[in-house]
Design a protein around this motif. Structure first.
Motif, PDB file in Angstrom:
ATOM      1  N   SER A  60       0.817  -1.218   0.000  1.00 16.40           N
ATOM      2  CA  SER A  60       0.000   0.000   0.000  1.00 16.40           C
ATOM      3  C   SER A  60       0.851   1.269   0.000  1.00 16.40           C
ATOM      4  O   SER A  60       0.338   2.351  -0.291  1.00 16.40           O
ATOM      5  CB  SER A  60      -0.938   0.014   1.215  1.00 16.40           C
ATOM      6  OG  SER A  60      -0.205   0.093   2.420  1.00 16.40           O
TER       7      SER A  60
ATOM      8  N   THR B  26      -9.485  -1.901  -3.951  1.00 13.36           N
ATOM      9  CA  THR B  26      -8.190  -1.891  -4.655  1.00 13.36           C
ATOM     10  C   THR B  26      -7.511  -3.255  -4.634  1.00 13.36           C
ATOM     11  O   THR B  26      -6.770  -3.595  -5.557  1.00 13.36           O
ATOM     12  CB  THR B  26      -7.241  -0.872  -4.006  1.00 13.36           C
ATOM     13  OG1 THR B  26      -7.072  -1.204  -2.609  1.00 13.36           O
ATOM     14  CG2 THR B  26      -7.774   0.545  -4.131  1.00 13.36           C
ATOM     15  N   HIS B  27      -7.736  -4.013  -3.562  1.00 11.57           N
ATOM     16  CA  HIS B  27      -7.057  -5.306  -3.401  1.00 11.57           C
ATOM     17  C   HIS B  27      -8.075  -6.377  -2.970  1.00 11.57           C
ATOM     18  O   HIS B  27      -8.932  -6.100  -2.129  1.00 11.57           O
ATOM     19  CB  HIS B  27      -5.958  -5.231  -2.350  1.00 11.57           C
ATOM     20  CG  HIS B  27      -4.806  -4.341  -2.731  1.00 11.57           C
ATOM     21  ND1 HIS B  27      -4.891  -2.968  -2.681  1.00 11.57           N
ATOM     22  CD2 HIS B  27      -3.549  -4.651  -3.150  1.00 11.57           C
ATOM     23  CE1 HIS B  27      -3.728  -2.458  -3.075  1.00 11.57           C
ATOM     24  NE2 HIS B  27      -2.896  -3.445  -3.360  1.00 11.57           N
ATOM     25  N   LEU B  67      -2.809  -3.219   4.383  1.00 14.76           N
ATOM     26  CA  LEU B  67      -3.237  -2.448   3.208  1.00 14.76           C
ATOM     27  C   LEU B  67      -4.001  -1.197   3.632  1.00 14.76           C
ATOM     28  O   LEU B  67      -3.849  -0.119   3.026  1.00 14.76           O
ATOM     29  CB  LEU B  67      -4.116  -3.317   2.313  1.00 14.76           C
ATOM     30  CG  LEU B  67      -3.393  -4.440   1.551  1.00 14.76           C
ATOM     31  CD1 LEU B  67      -4.392  -5.474   1.043  1.00 14.76           C
ATOM     32  CD2 LEU B  67      -2.576  -3.856   0.393  1.00 14.76           C
ATOM     33  N   THR B  68      -4.801  -1.333   4.655  1.00 19.50           N
ATOM     34  CA  THR B  68      -5.592  -0.194   5.123  1.00 19.50           C
ATOM     35  C   THR B  68      -4.704   0.897   5.698  1.00 19.50           C
ATOM     36  O   THR B  68      -4.998   2.087   5.552  1.00 19.50           O
ATOM     37  CB  THR B  68      -6.614  -0.674   6.180  1.00 19.50           C
ATOM     38  OG1 THR B  68      -7.383  -1.732   5.622  1.00 19.50           O
ATOM     39  CG2 THR B  68      -7.551   0.437   6.589  1.00 19.50           C
ATOM     40  N   LYS B  72      -5.265   1.909   1.267  1.00 18.81           N
ATOM     41  CA  LYS B  72      -5.922   1.089   0.245  1.00 18.81           C
ATOM     42  C   LYS B  72      -7.227   0.505   0.796  1.00 18.81           C
ATOM     43  O   LYS B  72      -7.497   0.573   1.991  1.00 18.81           O
ATOM     44  CB  LYS B  72      -4.988  -0.031  -0.223  1.00 18.81           C
ATOM     45  CG  LYS B  72      -3.686   0.472  -0.802  1.00 18.81           C
ATOM     46  CD  LYS B  72      -3.905   1.423  -1.965  1.00 18.81           C
ATOM     47  CE  LYS B  72      -2.586   1.885  -2.563  1.00 18.81           C
ATOM     48  NZ  LYS B  72      -2.777   2.932  -3.608  1.00 18.81           N
TER      49      LYS B  72
END
Lengths: 196, 174
Positions: A60, B26-27, B67-68, B72
Motif C-alpha cells: 500500500s 483496490t485489493h 493495506l488499510t 488502500k
C-alpha cells in the motif's frame, strides 16, 4: 547469539526514512527510533500475522521502504505467508526475523525443532529472491548496508538472545506509549495518507 | 423454473464485481472456495484490482490491516470454514486495529429452508455473533446492493462487516 537492542542500534544507523514495524523488538525499538511517527509498534495483535501485515503495508506504500522485525514463533505459526510475499514480491519490503529459539513471553519453552531450522532456506524455497542468516553482530553489521541496498523482498534470519519473561502478563511493564489505533493514525498523518 | 428465471435467481459474478468496483476496492485478499470461485477469472482480468492469494484465511485479516494502513481498500474473499479458523486474527488484526474491511464469506452448507447437514453452516452465524460482526446474506442478484451496505457500514463503524454468499454452485442452496 545477538543482543536485540544492539542489533536494533546498528539498524538505526541505516534506517533512513523507512517505515519500521518493530514486532517482537518493539520494547527496545521504542527507545532507539528517531522517527516514532514512521514506526508501527502495534505490539502483538494476533500471533503469526506480522509478515502478512508488513506485506499489506509494503504494497500500500510502494514509495516507502518497509522494514519488519518478525519472530521465529510468528513465522512458524504462518509459514504460508512466505510464498504470498514472494509472489507479490514487494521491492520495498525487508523482512528481518528475530530467532531466540523459544516462546520468550510464555516462559521460554522451545519452539518446535528450535535449533535445527534453516529459516533462510525456507524463505529462499518459498521464492524470496534473497535471504541471509546471521548469528553474530559483526556479520550483521558488515552486511546491513548490502541488505538494504538491494530490492526486496529480502529475508534475514537473526539468532538473538532470549529475553524470557515469567511475570504474569498483567504484572508486566507495558512498553507501548501509544494505542494501536493511535500508532496507525500517526503514521497516516506523517505520510499524508487519507482514508478511514 | 425457466432458464431465464434460473439466471435471475443466481448471483452473477459480474454484478458482484460491479459492487466491488463501485465501492473502490483496490485489493482482493483471498483463498479460493467453491462459492466464490466464479469470480476469479473476472477479477484476474480487472486491471484496477490487485489479487493477493493467501494460504490460510487468518493471513487475510493481517494483510488487509496492512493495506488499510497505507490507504488502500481491500476486500477479503474466504469461505466460512476458514473464517472460523481465523478467529484470533479477526479479533487481533481486524477488530483491535479498527479495520474497516468487508469480508465476503462463502456460506458453505447453507440452505434456504434451514435444514443442512454441514456443520460449517451450523456455526457460521453463531461465530459472527460471538465476535459481534454484523453480516448480510446475499443469495442472488437482487441482494447484491447489500454488498454496498456492508462497505458503507464498515467505513462508518471502522469494523469488519461480513457478506455471506449463499449461492453455492449457483442454486445449490435451494
Amino acid at each position: 547469539m545477538i543482543n536485540t537492542a544492539d542489533l536494533l542500534q546498528v539498524f538505526q544507523q541505516y534506517r533512513g526514512d523507512a517505515v519500521v514495524i518493530p514486532g517482537r523488538g518493539g520494547k527496545h525499538w521504542t527507545n532507539i527510533s528517531d522517527q516514532p511517527n514512521r514506526d508501527l509498534p502495534v505490539g502483538d495483535p494476533a500471533m503469526g500475522g506480522h509478515a502478512s501485515f508488513a506485506l499489506g503495508v509494503a504494497l500500500s506504500l510502494p514509495e516507502e521502504r518497509v522494514v519488519l522485525f518478525d519472530s521465529e514463533g510468528d513465522v512458524l505459526m504462518n509459514l504460508g505467508a512466505l510464498p504470498t510475499i514472494a509472489e507479490k514480491a514487494p521491492a520495498n519490503l525487508y523482512h528481518f526475523m528475530l530467532d531466540n529459539e523459544c516462546y520468550a513471553t510464555t516462559g521460554g519453552q522451545p519452539v518446535p525443532n528450535a535449533k535445527n531450522i534453516a529459516y533462510e532456506v525456507i524463505a529462499k524455497g518459498s521464492g524470496y529472491p534473497a535471504a541471509y542468516a546471521f548469528d553474530n553482530l559483526e556479520d550483521f553489521t558488515n552486511h546491513i548496508e548490502e541488505i538494504l541496498n538491494q530490492p526486496g523482498p529480502v529475508f534475514v534470519a537473526l539468532k538473538v538472545d532470549p529475553e524470557i519473561e515469567n511475570e504474569p502478563i498483567g504484572s508486566r511493564v507495558r512498553w507501548q506509549t501509544r494505542s494501536r489505533t493511535q500508532v496507525i493514525d500517526d503514521l497516516k498523518q506523517e505520510l499524508g495518507v487519507s482514508g478511514p | 423454473m425457466t432458464q431465464q428465471q434460473e439466471q435471475e435467481a443466481q448471483l452473477s459474478p459480474e454484478v458482484v464485481l460491479g459492487e466491488l468496483l463501485k465501492n473502490g476496492v483496490t485489493h482482493v485478499v483471498w483463498l479460493p472456495d467453491s462459492e466464490t470461485n466464479w469470480l476469479y477469472l473476472l477479477m484476474q482480468d480487472e486491471p484496477t484490482l490487485d489479487l493477493i492469494p493467501v494460504s490460510r484465511e487468518g493471513q487475510a485479516f493481517s494483510t488487509a490491516a496492512g493495506l488499510t494502513v497505507g490507504g488502500k481498500k481491500p476486500v477479503i474473499l474466504i469461505q466460512n470454514t476458514g473464517m472460523m479458523e481465523s478467529g484470533d486474527s479477526l479479533r487481533g488484526w481486524g477488530l483491535s486495529l479498527n479495520i474497516p474491511v468487508v469480508m465476503m464469506v462463502g456460506y458453505r452448507g447453507w440452505t434456504r429452508h434451514g435444514v443442512n447437514t454441514d456443520t460449517a453452516a451450523t456455526y457460521t452465524e453463531r461465530f459472527l455473533n460471538a465476535f459481534g460482526i454484523n453480516y448480510y446474506l446475499v443469495e442472488n442478484g437482487e441482494d447484491a446492493p447489500r454488498i454496498s451496505v456492508a462497505f458503507a457500514e464498515a467505513e462508518r463503524t471502522r469494523r469488519p462487516v461480513a457478506v455471506l454468499v449463499g449461492d453455492e454452485y449457483h442454486g445449490f442452496n435451494r
